[in-house]
Design a protein around this motif. Structure first.
Motif, PDB file in Angstrom:
ATOM      1  N   ALA A 115      18.438 -53.703   9.678  1.00 18.36           N
ATOM      2  CA  ALA A 115      18.955 -51.989  10.060  1.00 18.36           C
ATOM      3  C   ALA A 115      17.822 -50.882   9.984  1.00 18.36           C
ATOM      4  N   LEU A 116      17.609 -49.862  11.098  1.00 13.45           N
ATOM      5  CA  LEU A 116      16.844 -48.909  10.640  1.00 13.45           C
ATOM      6  C   LEU A 116      17.627 -47.722  10.533  1.00 13.45           C
ATOM      7  N   GLU A 117      16.990 -46.512   9.991  1.00 13.44           N
ATOM      8  CA  GLU A 117      17.936 -45.889   9.154  1.00 13.44           C
ATOM      9  C   GLU A 117      17.173 -44.458   9.136  1.00 13.44           C
ATOM     10  N   PHE A 118      17.573 -43.292   9.783  1.00  9.27           N
ATOM     11  CA  PHE A 118      17.366 -42.100   9.065  1.00  9.27           C
ATOM     12  C   PHE A 118      18.387 -41.122   8.684  1.00  9.27           C
ATOM     13  N   VAL A 119      17.849 -40.262   7.587  1.00 15.47           N
ATOM     14  CA  VAL A 119      19.273 -39.692   6.613  1.00 15.47           C
ATOM     15  C   VAL A 119      18.356 -38.356   6.937  1.00 15.47           C
ATOM     16  N   CYS A 120      19.112 -37.252   7.305  1.00 18.34           N
ATOM     17  CA  CYS A 120      18.545 -35.661   6.765  1.00 18.34           C
ATOM     18  C   CYS A 120      18.645 -35.173   6.133  1.00 18.34           C
ATOM     19  N   VAL A 121      18.470 -34.006   4.867  1.00 23.76           N
ATOM     20  CA  VAL A 121      19.396 -33.406   4.710  1.00 23.76           C
ATOM     21  C   VAL A 121      18.275 -32.001   4.485  1.00 23.76           C
TER      22      VAL A 121
END
Length: 354
Positions: A84-90
């Protein structure tokens, strides 16, 4: 709920994870370009690709406009044969005062990530957000290729309670840290390796540890897994390795470690460290020992490399212990600080399964 089993959840391969600092509006174009390249690897196209681009661009724009020290991790995540494709913002502030309200269409207040949050959640197959005013926000969105999206019930109900993150040292193309974990019959078997040093040789050592872990039949004792990893890493430069078996039904964690991978059981009241023996897996690990620890109800098990410091406290984050393991891993990655090294963290939650 009956026992669940999943494939191995493993850290991204080389080139499948990118870290982008998002502190200016111009960064959104770079995020869009990079996530498009990853999405096309997984066969996304047409309208769905456009939705991914919109969600990632909206997230990056919000970080640049409202956040402090914002960054995004763009990656391909793998669970067994599925990807799967994922983005994580912090970010480090200013946080969202009222997350439910910020999901309302059209809501935006200076100093929040409200604009577009609701649309990002609708576009993603899975998503989550955790925020505290004046502390910061973590947000993720995951997109499954059309062929991998099950009909019903929603896949979120069956997702394993495992999530990890890796960040490559600036200037390096390969991460010398790696993790892998699997849920089998109500227990999670997890391994995290910090290859000695950084760069391609450290990455090679970490990959050997992952392969060795997969070769050992589950369930197996952590000490036995670690011995197999030690033998398999003998042809590499070696590294620090931690192996855990998390068993909520039995109320325990069994653990074996060599070197300085940090291992914690984090309950509602306190966190407890687990003991590793000195040495280097693949070189000097003659005294491998296994220890058992009590696992409080609802606790989280966190493993992380020494690229992170110990300066984090989940007990200071109200409500986070019961949330998605990826939100927990991202919060630790943000709050722990960093040394000049690769960084990795793996979180295993125990609420609602087992």
């Amino acid at each position: 709920m009956g026992p669940l089993s999943t494939g191995w959840t493993t850290s991204p391969h080389a080139g499948e994870s990118l870290r982008v600092r998002v502190e200016e509006q111009s960064a959104a174009a770079g995020v869009r370009r990079r996530i498009t390249a990853l999405a096309e690897r997984l066969g996304f196209g047409g309208e769905r690709l456009g939705q991914i681009q919109l969600a990632a661009t909206e997230a990056a724009t919000n970080l640049a406009k409202h956040a402090t020290q914002g960054e995004m991790l763009l990656r391909i995540v793998r669970d067994g044969g599925a990807a799967a494709l994922e983005f994580v913002c912090v970010d480090h502030g200013p946080g969202i005062a009222d997350v439910p309200v910020s999901r309302t269409d059209g809501y935006s207040t200076s100093g929040t990530l409200g604009l577009g949050l609701g649309s990002i959640e609708r576009l993603a197959d899975h998503s989550g957000v955790y925020s505290r005013p004046r502390i910061g926000t973590v947000l993720y969105a995951r997109f499954q290729p059309p062929a991998d999206v099950p009909p019903a019930p929603p896949a979120a109900a069956a997702m394993p309670p495992i999530a990890g993150l890796t960040v490559t040292l600036d200037g390096e193309e390969e991460c010398g840290d790696a993790y892998t974990a699997r849920l089998v019959d109500g227990a999670v078997y997890a391994m995290l390796c910090d290859g000695l040093g950084h760069g391609p040789l450290a990455a090679r050592a970490a990959r050997a540890a992952v392969r060795a872990t997969h070769e050992v039949a589950s369930p197996s004792r952590p000490a036995d897994v670690l011995r197999c990893v030690h033998r398999r890493m003998a042809s590499t430069r070696g590294g620090a390795v931690a192996v855990a078996a998390i068993e909520p039904a039995a109320g325990r964690v069994r653990f074996a470690g060599v070197g300085n991978v940090a291992a914690w059981i984090v309950g509602p009241e306190r966190r407890q460290g687990m003991i590793s023996v000195p040495g280097i897996a693949g070189a000097h690990a003659e005294r491998i020992r296994e220890h058992a620890y009590a696992l409080p109800r609802g606790a989280v098990v966190v493993l992380h490399s020494d690229g992170l410091t110990g300066r984090w406290r989940l007990t200071d984050q109200p409500g986070l212990l019961g949330r998605d393991p990826l939100l927990i891993a991202a919060t630790v990655l943000r709050d722990a600080g960093s040394r000049h090294d690769d960084r990795s963290v793996l979180a295993v939650t125990t609420s609602g399964w087992g």
